[in-house]
Design a protein around this motif. Structure first.
Motif, PDB file in Angstrom:
ATOM      1  N   ALA A  42       0.775  -1.291  -0.095  1.00 48.68           N
ATOM      2  CA  ALA A  42       0.062   0.179  -0.086  1.00 48.68           C
ATOM      3  C   ALA A  42       0.867   1.337   0.014  1.00 48.68           C
ATOM      4  O   ALA A  42       0.515   2.087  -0.577  1.00 48.68           O
ATOM      5  N   PHE A  43       2.119   1.274   0.623  1.00 49.19           N
ATOM      6  CA  PHE A  43       2.760   2.418   0.898  1.00 49.19           C
ATOM      7  C   PHE A  43       4.257   2.549   0.247  1.00 49.19           C
ATOM      8  O   PHE A  43       5.119   3.302   0.319  1.00 49.19           O
ATOM      9  N   GLY A  44       4.399   1.130  -0.374  1.00 46.07           N
ATOM     10  CA  GLY A  44       6.027   1.153  -1.228  1.00 46.07           C
ATOM     11  C   GLY A  44       7.104   1.028  -0.055  1.00 46.07           C
ATOM     12  O   GLY A  44       8.275   1.520  -0.413  1.00 46.07           O
ATOM     13  N   GLU A  45       6.794   0.685   1.305  1.00 44.03           N
ATOM     14  CA  GLU A  45       7.711   0.692   2.297  1.00 44.03           C
ATOM     15  C   GLU A  45       8.482  -0.787   1.743  1.00 44.03           C
ATOM     16  O   GLU A  45       8.012  -1.905   1.934  1.00 44.03           O
ATOM     17  N   GLY A  46       9.765  -0.761   2.028  1.00 39.47           N
ATOM     18  CA  GLY A  46      10.524  -1.996   1.873  1.00 39.47           C
ATOM     19  C   GLY A  46      10.428  -2.943   3.041  1.00 39.47           C
ATOM     20  O   GLY A  46      10.261  -2.577   4.120  1.00 39.47           O
ATOM     21  N   VAL A  47      10.718  -4.073   2.865  1.00 37.86           N
ATOM     22  CA  VAL A  47      10.678  -5.186   3.902  1.00 37.86           C
ATOM     23  C   VAL A  47      12.002  -5.240   4.590  1.00 37.86           C
ATOM     24  O   VAL A  47      12.908  -5.681   3.947  1.00 37.86           O
ATOM     25  N   ASP A  48      12.044  -4.909   5.842  1.00 37.72           N
ATOM     26  CA  ASP A  48      13.244  -4.855   6.453  1.00 37.72           C
ATOM     27  C   ASP A  48      13.450  -6.151   7.428  1.00 37.72           C
ATOM     28  O   ASP A  48      12.801  -6.275   8.229  1.00 37.72           O
ATOM     29  N   PRO A  49      14.245  -6.982   6.963  1.00 31.20           N
ATOM     30  CA  PRO A  49      14.609  -8.361   7.685  1.00 31.20           C
ATOM     31  C   PRO A  49      15.191  -8.063   9.123  1.00 31.20           C
ATOM     32  O   PRO A  49      14.390  -8.801   9.978  1.00 31.20           O
ATOM     33  N   PHE A  50      15.516  -6.998   9.582  1.00 32.80           N
ATOM     34  CA  PHE A  50      15.921  -6.601  10.817  1.00 32.80           C
ATOM     35  C   PHE A  50      14.702  -6.341  11.684  1.00 32.80           C
ATOM     36  O   PHE A  50      14.389  -6.688  12.896  1.00 32.80           O
ATOM     37  N   VAL A  51      13.792  -5.745  11.216  1.00 34.92           N
ATOM     38  CA  VAL A  51      12.495  -5.437  11.839  1.00 34.92           C
ATOM     39  C   VAL A  51      11.774  -6.708  12.273  1.00 34.92           C
ATOM     40  O   VAL A  51      11.263  -6.897  13.146  1.00 34.92           O
ATOM     41  N   LEU A  52      11.589  -7.480  11.093  1.00 33.85           N
ATOM     42  CA  LEU A  52      10.928  -8.831  11.378  1.00 33.85           C
ATOM     43  C   LEU A  52      11.639  -9.702  12.375  1.00 33.85           C
ATOM     44  O   LEU A  52      10.940 -10.348  13.366  1.00 33.85           O
ATOM     45  N   LEU A  53      12.903  -9.812  12.223  1.00 29.00           N
ATOM     46  CA  LEU A  53      13.680 -10.537  13.092  1.00 29.00           C
ATOM     47  C   LEU A  53      13.782  -9.812  14.580  1.00 29.00           C
ATOM     48  O   LEU A  53      13.343 -10.761  15.525  1.00 29.00           O
ATOM     49  N   GLY A  54      13.974  -8.581  14.931  1.00 29.78           N
ATOM     50  CA  GLY A  54      13.734  -8.005  16.144  1.00 29.78           C
ATOM     51  C   GLY A  54      12.167  -8.292  16.588  1.00 29.78           C
ATOM     52  O   GLY A  54      11.959  -8.416  17.929  1.00 29.78           O
ATOM     53  N   GLY A  55      11.268  -7.953  15.839  1.00 30.77           N
ATOM     54  CA  GLY A  55       9.874  -8.257  16.353  1.00 30.77           C
ATOM     55  C   GLY A  55       9.716  -9.576  16.798  1.00 30.77           C
ATOM     56  O   GLY A  55       8.928  -9.838  17.736  1.00 30.77           O
ATOM     57  N   THR A  56      10.098 -10.326  16.023  1.00 33.43           N
ATOM     58  CA  THR A  56       9.993 -11.992  16.413  1.00 33.43           C
ATOM     59  C   THR A  56      10.629 -12.193  17.736  1.00 33.43           C
ATOM     60  O   THR A  56      10.177 -13.090  18.405  1.00 33.43           O
ATOM     61  N   VAL A  57      12.131 -11.465  17.946  1.00 30.86           N
ATOM     62  CA  VAL A  57      12.671 -11.641  19.103  1.00 30.86           C
ATOM     63  C   VAL A  57      11.559 -11.243  20.417  1.00 30.86           C
ATOM     64  O   VAL A  57      11.723 -11.793  21.595  1.00 30.86           O
ATOM     65  N   ILE A  58      11.315  -9.928  20.224  1.00 27.91           N
ATOM     66  CA  ILE A  58      10.335  -9.447  21.314  1.00 27.91           C
ATOM     67  C   ILE A  58       9.164 -10.263  21.753  1.00 27.91           C
ATOM     68  O   ILE A  58       8.628 -10.520  22.951  1.00 27.91           O
ATOM     69  N   ILE A  59       8.508 -10.758  20.434  1.00 25.09           N
ATOM     70  CA  ILE A  59       7.253 -11.725  20.614  1.00 25.09           C
ATOM     71  C   ILE A  59       7.520 -12.819  21.729  1.00 25.09           C
ATOM     72  O   ILE A  59       6.901 -13.384  22.388  1.00 25.09           O
TER      73      ILE A  59
END
Length: 301
Positions: A257-274
């Motif tokens: 929807a907004f053309g934002e890149g997929v940041d693997p560090f955000v996915l990794l960090g979010g997974t660690v927090i969860i």
């Protein structure tokens, strides 16, 4: 005496999936509106619509009245929630949707720390390790020193701590007021708290913007309802991991929807927090004691 609803894990997962999708609608609409409206004005309109949607609960509260001695707690909660939603709206309009979602997962960690500092709750070694892991996940998302930390990132971190404070005040109100009344009076206090700031920065709005903010309020209300139903029919240890999908939906929304890149560090960090927060919640369930730490997603706008 009414009986508790029977446990139904699959229904709980379905309700939590629905909750996650509605909250992604909230983030998507706010992101779409962007920076055309000041954060305080957008937040004011969202909670103003919330007062309209929760009018039945407020009418009941008006007839019954607020229990004696709870006025200061209600006021303090309204004040800190006002700060939280303003910071959240500011962050949501300025940093990628996935980053807002991932940083927001710190809410339960902040609540755990606040409960220890304010209520003297014991932090066992395992919980301290889990908190440390969650903070490591936040560092993975933010990567200080490797990139510029934008004001939106700081705002979302502030929102996480502020939402945690609001939750702690809410815990002190639970059992003393009906749940619907607690939610309804929060909408009133936050609307009143935001009013002077919204007036200060007010800019003309289009009918479309007013309409979209009503969608935000409706989706947020529906999200809280679905979450409540999920917690009623399934253990939090079952529904908690489902919240991870919010990060997936948010990443897909940002990309398509907004053309934002997929940041693997955000996915990794979010997974660690969860993972860390899910472990804390699981330990609470195993020890069968009254949990102070909220489930992921309970501290929402």
């Amino acid at each position: 005496m009414s009986e508790s609803p029977p446990m139904n894990p699959m229904a709980g997962v379905a309700w939590m999936l629905a909750s996650g999708l509605t909250f992604v609608v909230v983030t998507g609409v706010v992101r779409y509106l962007g920076t055309d409206l000041p954060a305080a004005q957008s937040a004011f309109m969202r909670f103003g619509w919330g007062v309209v949607f929760l009018a039945p609960s407020l009418l009941t509260l008006w007839r019954v009245g607020v229990p004696a001695g709870l006025g200061p707690v209600i006021a303090y909660r309204g004040a800190i929630h006002t700060v939280a939603v303003t910071l959240w709206f500011y962050a949501m309009a300025r940093i990628p949707v996935a980053e807002v979602t991932a940083i927001g997962y710190l809410n339960p960690v902040c609540v755990t720390l606040g409960a220890a500092l304010l209520f003297g709750e014991k932090l066992a070694v395992r919980r301290l390790v889990a908190i440390g892991v969650a903070l490591l996940g936040a560092l993975i998302v933010l990567r200080p020193g490797l990139r510029v930390i934008e004001p939106g990132h700081w705002a979302q971190l502030g929102a996480a701590f502020s939402f945690a404070g609001s939750y702690l005040f809410a815990k002190s109100l639970s059992g003393k007021m009906p749940a619907g009344a607690i939610v309804g009076i929060l909408s009133v206090t936050v609307t009143l708290g935001l009013l002077p700031f919204a007036v200060w920065v007010w800019v003309p709005m289009t009918a479309a913007q007013v309409g979209w903010l009503s969608v935000v309020a409706a989706a947020a209300t529906a999200g809280h309802y679905c979450m409540t139903r999920a917690f009623a029919v399934a253990p939090i240890s079952v529904t908690q991991p489902v919240v991870f999908l919010q990060l997936v939906w948010a990443t897909l929304l940002g990309y398509f929807a907004f053309g934002e890149g997929v940041d693997p560090f955000v996915l990794l960090g979010g997974t660690v927090i969860i993972g860390a927060v899910t472990y804390i919640t699981w330990r609470e369930a195993q020890m069968k004691r009254r949990a102070v730490t909220p489930g992921l997603g309970e501290a929402k706008i």
